[in-house]
Design an enzyme around this catalytic site. Sequence first.
Site, mmCIF file in Angstrom:
data_model
loop_
_atom_site.group_PDB
_atom_site.id
_atom_site.type_symbol
_atom_site.label_atom_id
_atom_site.label_comp_id
_atom_site.label_asym_id
_atom_site.label_seq_id
_atom_site.Cartn_x
_atom_site.Cartn_y
_atom_site.Cartn_z
ATOM 1 N N ASP A 52 0.814 -1.216 0.000
ATOM 2 C CA ASP A 52 0.000 0.000 0.000
ATOM 3 C C ASP A 52 0.851 1.271 0.000
ATOM 4 O O ASP A 52 0.603 2.200 0.795
ATOM 5 C CB ASP A 52 -0.934 0.024 1.222
ATOM 6 C CG ASP A 52 -1.656 -1.283 1.453
ATOM 7 O OD1 ASP A 52 -1.999 -1.949 0.461
ATOM 8 O OD2 ASP A 52 -1.894 -1.644 2.622
ATOM 9 N N GLU A 100 -11.327 -0.969 -3.011
ATOM 10 C CA GLU A 100 -10.562 -0.371 -1.919
ATOM 11 C C GLU A 100 -9.348 0.356 -2.472
ATOM 12 O O GLU A 100 -9.144 0.438 -3.690
ATOM 13 C CB GLU A 100 -10.126 -1.435 -0.919
ATOM 14 C CG GLU A 100 -9.171 -2.477 -1.477
ATOM 15 C CD GLU A 100 -8.802 -3.547 -0.452
ATOM 16 O OE1 GLU A 100 -9.580 -3.735 0.509
ATOM 17 O OE2 GLU A 100 -7.747 -4.180 -0.621
#
Length: 530
Positions: free
Chosen positions: A44, A210
């Site tokens: 991420d 997401e």
Amino acid sequence: MKLSALHRWSFGVIILLSAWIGMVSQVNAEVLYQNPVIAGDHPDPSVIRVGKEYWATATSSEWGPQFPLLHSTDLVNWNDAGPVFAHRPEWAVGNFWAPEISEYKGKYYVYYVGRQKGGPLAIAVATADKPSGPYTDHGPMVAQEDGSIDPVPVTDEHGERYLVWKEDGNSRHVSTVIWAQKLNADGTRLEGEKKELIRNTSPWEGALVEGPFILRRGDWFYLFYSGSGCCGTGCDYALGVARSHSLLGPWEKNPANPILAGNVTWKCPGHGSIVADERGRYWLLYHGYSTIGSVFTGREALLDEVKFGTNDWPTINNGKGPSARAVSPYEVVQQRTEVSFADDFKGYKLNTGYQWPQDNEPTYKVRSGELILVANPARGTNVVGSVLARSTTAADYVAETVLDLGDLNRGAMAGLSAFGDMANAIGLSAMNGKLVLWRSMRGKTQSLAIMDPPSCSKLYLRYSAKNGAEFQFAASADGKKWIPVGEKLQGSFLPPWDRSVRVALTVGGSPNATAEFNSLRITPQAANLQ
């Protein structure tokens, strides 16, 4: 036979022309970089540009310290500048995910995820006057019952600042929604009502959408997002994009989604952020699993250019998935210094990049040539009472340490481990004059082999890893002649769902266990250095 003057002149011209062509070829040769640009477990990732510098951070999950700060001047060579938080934020107990670094009006923000004590996943924010910190934590901003994750700030077409995030509905087997809500003036609290931007509606997205990131380009807002399963051996993650003329919609998903999916080199790519360089080019820093290293090296940080076509939709590597190699953004040679690691503990401060289980911060001291690691008294009787670890960067590597036996107190157990988490690890330790090869699986620890160590005061310990999951441990009195300890061990059970294997120095066995280590080295094998 003598050459005529004309022939000699022609021959000289040919030589000069050949040399000139060679020089031109060298000048025009493209400088390539190789993915990953940040090796090892860096899920991420998010990135910003500050003048001529780039700053990035990444998920630390169940490892402390929380969120590495990474610095670069060219996007392909990065150094670890320390963590956002040196110690765990007091309000949270784990799940330190998806930090998003940003700048707004001269102030720096890291929006991030943590789990509240006795509560759900929450989004919080920390601020600083410089991208390097120090950061001040302001605590949680939003914590929906299903959990709130993956925050990213954005400015709308009217100059209003918003926070965009995911409601973690898939954790309750319901639809997931990407929300937007106004931020207050200092960017630390939410105001007004939240508005839905998108939710999972396409088959490729599976149970979720997401990892949002919003880029404004011309009259369009582009919402880059990821879909399907992010992690583990069964992952099927990919990245898509939607666009809108207004931040609050309506949003149109790209018919060509996903625009970034796995290939023969990298699988399950996604969840990243985009930064523009000084030339106006857009670069996506995101994560993916190596098809060789897989879950054992974790989700590594990859880089690819984002290009826009005449139809105003973006593409990445012409739809071919993550690049194996590509042209270096600044024509700078990639050094890949983070792939190998060596530390002789010189000085009086631990180098950046060491990690520990986030709920078991160790006590340690570095003094010239020594790392003194002390077991947590509450966990000291465990094999791993305290841990200091490094991320692995290759599937095939050798890890070595030197342990001072003279300072190992009675009952203490210290050594080297291939480490998943506190419940899953394999290690070789010295204890009470013996070598002990041990394995912890799902919280149950057993001894696999016990033998006499070689006669020495400084004990060399080593393990060799193959394919990320096959380990052979050994010991030596001098670091040259190695004695295998036990059989080759399978460690496919080691990596937790969202993390990788670490190389760990461990101490435990008794509440007052203390160990002294003189060095740590992690050396990828030749195939990983191509």
